[in-house]
Design a protein around this motif. Structure first.
Motif, PDB file in Angstrom:
ATOM      1  N   ARG A 104      38.619  43.875  23.932  1.00 49.25           N
ATOM      2  CA  ARG A 104      37.168  44.151  23.863  1.00 49.25           C
ATOM      3  C   ARG A 104      36.482  43.221  22.857  1.00 49.25           C
ATOM      4  N   ALA A 105      37.117  43.045  21.695  1.00 52.32           N
ATOM      5  CA  ALA A 105      36.536  42.160  20.675  1.00 52.32           C
ATOM      6  C   ALA A 105      36.454  40.727  21.204  1.00 52.32           C
ATOM      7  N   PHE A 106      37.496  40.289  21.898  1.00 51.99           N
ATOM      8  CA  PHE A 106      37.478  38.962  22.509  1.00 51.99           C
ATOM      9  C   PHE A 106      36.338  38.860  23.525  1.00 51.99           C
ATOM     10  N   MET A 107      36.235  39.823  24.418  1.00 53.37           N
ATOM     11  CA  MET A 107      35.198  39.789  25.455  1.00 53.37           C
ATOM     12  C   MET A 107      33.795  39.794  24.860  1.00 53.37           C
ATOM     13  N   LEU A 128      32.972  34.199  32.282  1.00 47.15           N
ATOM     14  CA  LEU A 128      34.374  34.237  32.681  1.00 47.15           C
ATOM     15  C   LEU A 128      34.522  33.421  33.955  1.00 47.15           C
ATOM     16  N   VAL A 129      35.497  32.513  33.972  1.00 43.92           N
ATOM     17  CA  VAL A 129      35.792  31.721  35.166  1.00 43.92           C
ATOM     18  C   VAL A 129      37.189  32.097  35.608  1.00 43.92           C
ATOM     19  N   MET A 130      37.311  32.575  36.839  1.00 47.57           N
ATOM     20  CA  MET A 130      38.625  32.969  37.344  1.00 47.57           C
ATOM     21  C   MET A 130      38.846  32.401  38.731  1.00 47.57           C
ATOM     22  N   GLN A 157      42.634  40.221  43.032  1.00 47.97           N
ATOM     23  CA  GLN A 157      43.457  41.202  42.321  1.00 47.97           C
ATOM     24  C   GLN A 157      42.579  42.161  41.518  1.00 47.97           C
ATOM     25  N   VAL A 158      41.588  41.618  40.822  1.00 48.33           N
ATOM     26  CA  VAL A 158      40.686  42.437  40.007  1.00 48.33           C
ATOM     27  C   VAL A 158      39.934  43.435  40.880  1.00 48.33           C
ATOM     28  N   LEU A 159      39.566  43.042  42.090  1.00 52.54           N
ATOM     29  CA  LEU A 159      38.847  43.960  42.983  1.00 52.54           C
ATOM     30  C   LEU A 159      39.679  45.193  43.340  1.00 52.54           C
ATOM     31  N   THR A 160      41.003  45.122  43.204  1.00 52.50           N
ATOM     32  CA  THR A 160      41.859  46.275  43.500  1.00 52.50           C
ATOM     33  C   THR A 160      41.916  47.267  42.345  1.00 52.50           C
ATOM     34  N   THR A 210      37.705  49.992  39.019  1.00 48.38           N
ATOM     35  CA  THR A 210      36.595  49.849  38.086  1.00 48.38           C
ATOM     36  C   THR A 210      36.501  48.389  37.657  1.00 48.38           C
ATOM     37  N   TRP A 211      35.301  47.836  37.717  1.00 45.97           N
ATOM     38  CA  TRP A 211      35.097  46.452  37.317  1.00 45.97           C
ATOM     39  C   TRP A 211      35.294  46.357  35.801  1.00 45.97           C
ATOM     40  N   PRO A 212      36.264  45.573  35.320  1.00 47.02           N
ATOM     41  CA  PRO A 212      36.611  45.590  33.899  1.00 47.02           C
ATOM     42  C   PRO A 212      35.769  44.700  32.986  1.00 47.02           C
ATOM     43  N   TYR A 213      34.824  43.938  33.535  1.00 48.10           N
ATOM     44  CA  TYR A 213      34.122  42.944  32.727  1.00 48.10           C
ATOM     45  C   TYR A 213      32.677  43.295  32.410  1.00 48.10           C
TER      46      TYR A 213
END
Length: 182
Positions: A43-46, A52-54, A61-64, A67-70
């Protein structure tokens, strides 16, 4: 360039960020001993990240996750293939097929100062071009035996300078490195 690029990954002891098929189920198993309120500094990093570039596979993978984590952090999915963003994808997500150098130049012009790069092939591409400033690696105490490495197929050695290491009582070891230039 005044834009800063960071890699922040969890990796198995034998150097993999995912199984050969892209699965990250081993992370769920590994985090069962992790206290609920401990995120190893994520969280501190974010909070320092503007963009964010992915890669496409990481995005899928994130869509699975459910909950959207960003949160509201803007995300660019880097893919040379066309990408359709469904109605369930946050409005903060966009697509780009730009080369990493061109993308960073555009983002810097737009005022972005700190970019987080994620996904095996995307990390490799940015590292190979000398575009990464720092790497945070959290080693998870599991051996997968095979999988996807974010550090394979690099054309040259990339020298790193140790910044600091944190050892967590539940077995994770996190090390932050600066990427040495020239």
């Amino acid at each position: 360039m005044s834009i800063s690029v960071s890699v922040y990954i969890a990796i198995s002891v034998d150097g993999f960020i995912a199984r050969s098929d892209g699965a990250i189920d081993w992370l769920d198993t590994a985090t069962t001993g992790q206290p609920e309120d401990e995120d190893c500094g994520f969280r501190a990093f974010m909070d320092t990240v503007d963009m964010l570039v992915m890669g496409r596979k990481t995005f899928e993978q994130v869509l699975t996750f459910g909950t959207w984590p960003y949160g509201t952090t803007p995300v660019i999915v880097l893919s040379s293939r066309p990408l359709t963003l469904g109605a369930d994808v946050p409005a903060t997500v966009s697509h780009s097929a730009e080369a990493p150098e061109a993308l960073l130049a555009r983002l810097e012009t737009a005022g972005v100062r700190h970019v987080y790069v994620d996904g095996g092939a995307t990390i490799q591409g940015f590292l190979a071009r000398g575009l990464v400033d720092d790497v945070t690696v959290t080693v998870i105490p599991v051996v997968l035996g095979a999988g996807i490495s974010p550090f394979r197929a690099l054309p040259d050695d990339i020298r790193l300078r140790h910044r600091h290491t944190t050892v967590y009582g539940f077995g994770f070891v996190q090390t932050v490195y600066a990427v040495e230039r020239g």
